[in-house]
Enzyme design. Structure first.
Site, PDB file in Angstrom:
ATOM      1  N   ASP A   1      48.783  41.398  39.880  1.00 14.55           N
ATOM      2  CA  ASP A   1      49.410  41.651  41.182  1.00 14.55           C
ATOM      3  C   ASP A   1      50.487  40.611  41.493  1.00 14.55           C
ATOM      4  OD1 ASP A   1      49.832  43.006  43.513  1.00 14.55           O
ATOM      5  OD2 ASP A   1      48.106  42.168  44.574  1.00 14.55           O
TER       6      ASP A   1
ATOM      7  N   TRP B   1      57.376  38.465  43.423  1.00 11.35           N
ATOM      8  CA  TRP B   1      58.084  37.597  42.474  1.00 11.35           C
ATOM      9  C   TRP B   1      59.579  37.954  42.484  1.00 11.35           C
ATOM     10  CZ3 TRP B   1      61.194  38.101  38.209  1.00 11.35           C
ATOM     11  CH2 TRP B   1      61.317  36.972  37.377  1.00 11.35           C
TER      12      TRP B   1
ATOM     13  N   ASN C   1      48.618  53.721  43.937  1.00 13.51           N
ATOM     14  CA  ASN C   1      50.031  53.388  43.694  1.00 13.51           C
ATOM     15  C   ASN C   1      50.926  54.638  43.676  1.00 13.51           C
ATOM     16  OD1 ASN C   1      49.244  50.617  41.455  1.00 13.51           O
ATOM     17  ND2 ASN C   1      49.739  50.563  43.625  1.00 13.51           N
TER      18      ASN C   1
ATOM     19  N   GLU D   1      32.228  37.471  37.093  1.00 14.30           N
ATOM     20  CA  GLU D   1      32.747  36.296  37.802  1.00 14.30           C
ATOM     21  C   GLU D   1      34.170  36.615  38.262  1.00 14.30           C
ATOM     22  OE1 GLU D   1      31.181  33.552  38.633  1.00 14.30           O
ATOM     23  OE2 GLU D   1      29.363  34.207  37.589  1.00 14.30           O
TER      24      GLU D   1
END
Ligand code: IPE
Ligand code: IPE
Ligand code: MG
Length: 261
Positions: free
Chosen positions: A35, A40, A83, A222
């Protein structure tokens, strides 16, 4: 818990970070929610697609590092069912990028021994993208150094619904009896079968949600949330996430002294 590289680790070189890893305790399966491509690009005054394009370099680096470390399963979230609600021009640019990636990167995947698989509702992808997906899956089907699974038009809830439908079909034909259904049987109907559940999930860009990714499979994974935007998430960041993973105590509901794996 957010992934916060300590300043100590920040000073270490890539090879020093690698040396910190316990190679026999690496995750067997890593899943990634890639993501932050749009942000960016926006930070640089570029169109969002420039971020998606740059993100491909991060994918390439991650595959290489997994191969180097012997991590044999990598599952990446490339396009979610949700999306499809993005502007049409962004969707077409992403599909174009997918086709470009598959047509140009296929040879390198083959050379590296990477098997390419996809999960998700491919029938919704444009025909030309479906063609490249099928071709790449077929041409890499015999490879086994690593399995790269790309989630395309994927939704975790839809995957579970599809599994239920397939299971009901098998009950109706008598292939399976209702009293035989348990978690192990059900898992076989999920699109990730026969992969083991991910040991580690990384989500980049600072968002701390799952966004409908691998809902069943992440039950005891995790979770590592990194503030880094995906196009900047390179070898160093991946090594830091692996180091953080190795600091975690995986208890699976038990008390630590009885956990053997
Ligand atoms: C992730 O980057 C890539 C896809 C979802 C296809 P985004 O496009 O979501 O980037 P941000 O979150 O808007 O920065
Ligand atoms: C999740 O990112 C999907 C992929 C990385 C492909 P999004 O940017 O679509 O997720 P939300 O909208 O922030 O939850
Ligand atoms: Mg996003």
């Amino acid at each position: 818990m957010a992934h916060q590289p300590s300043s100590n680790l920040d000073r270490l070189s890539e090879s020093e970070l690698t040396a910190k890893l316990e190679l026999d305790l690496l995750p067997k399966h890593v899943a990634v929610i890639m993501d932050g491509n749009g942000r960016w690009a926006e930070l640089r005054g570029l169109p969002r697609i420039a971020g998606h394009r740059e993100g491909i370099n991060s994918v390439r680096e991650m595959i290489t590092l997994c191969l180097e470390l012997g991590i044999r399963a990598l599952t990446i979230y490339a396009f979610s069912q949700e999306n499809w609600n993005r502007p049409t021009h962004e969707i077409s640019a992403l599909m174009g990028l997918l086709e470009h990636y598959l047509s140009t990167e296929r040879a390198s995947l083959i050379e590296q021994g990477v098997r390419f698989r996809t999960i998700g509702r491919h029938d919704l992808l444009p025909q030309s993208a479906q063609h490249w997906v099928r071709t790449t899956e077929k041409e890499t089907a015999h490879l086994d150094k690593m399995i790269l699974t790309v989630a395309l038009s994927y939704g975790g809830r839809a995957e579970i619904v599809d599994a239920v439908k397939a299971l009901i079909g098998d009950v109706q034909t008598g292939t399976i009896q209702p009293n035989q259904i348990d978690e192990t049987t059900f898992k076989k109907y999920l699109s990730t079968h026969p992969l083991p559940d991910p040991d580690l999930l990384i989500r980049t860009s600072g968002e701390t949600r799952i966004s409908n990714f691998l809902l069943w499979q992440l039950a005891y994974t995790e979770l590592c949330f990194s503030p880094t935007l995906w196009p900047d998430f390179r070898r160093r960041e991946f090594l830091l996430a692996l180091i953080e993973y190795q600091k975690r105590e995986r208890r699976f509901g038990r008390v630590l002294s009885t956990v053997s794996s």
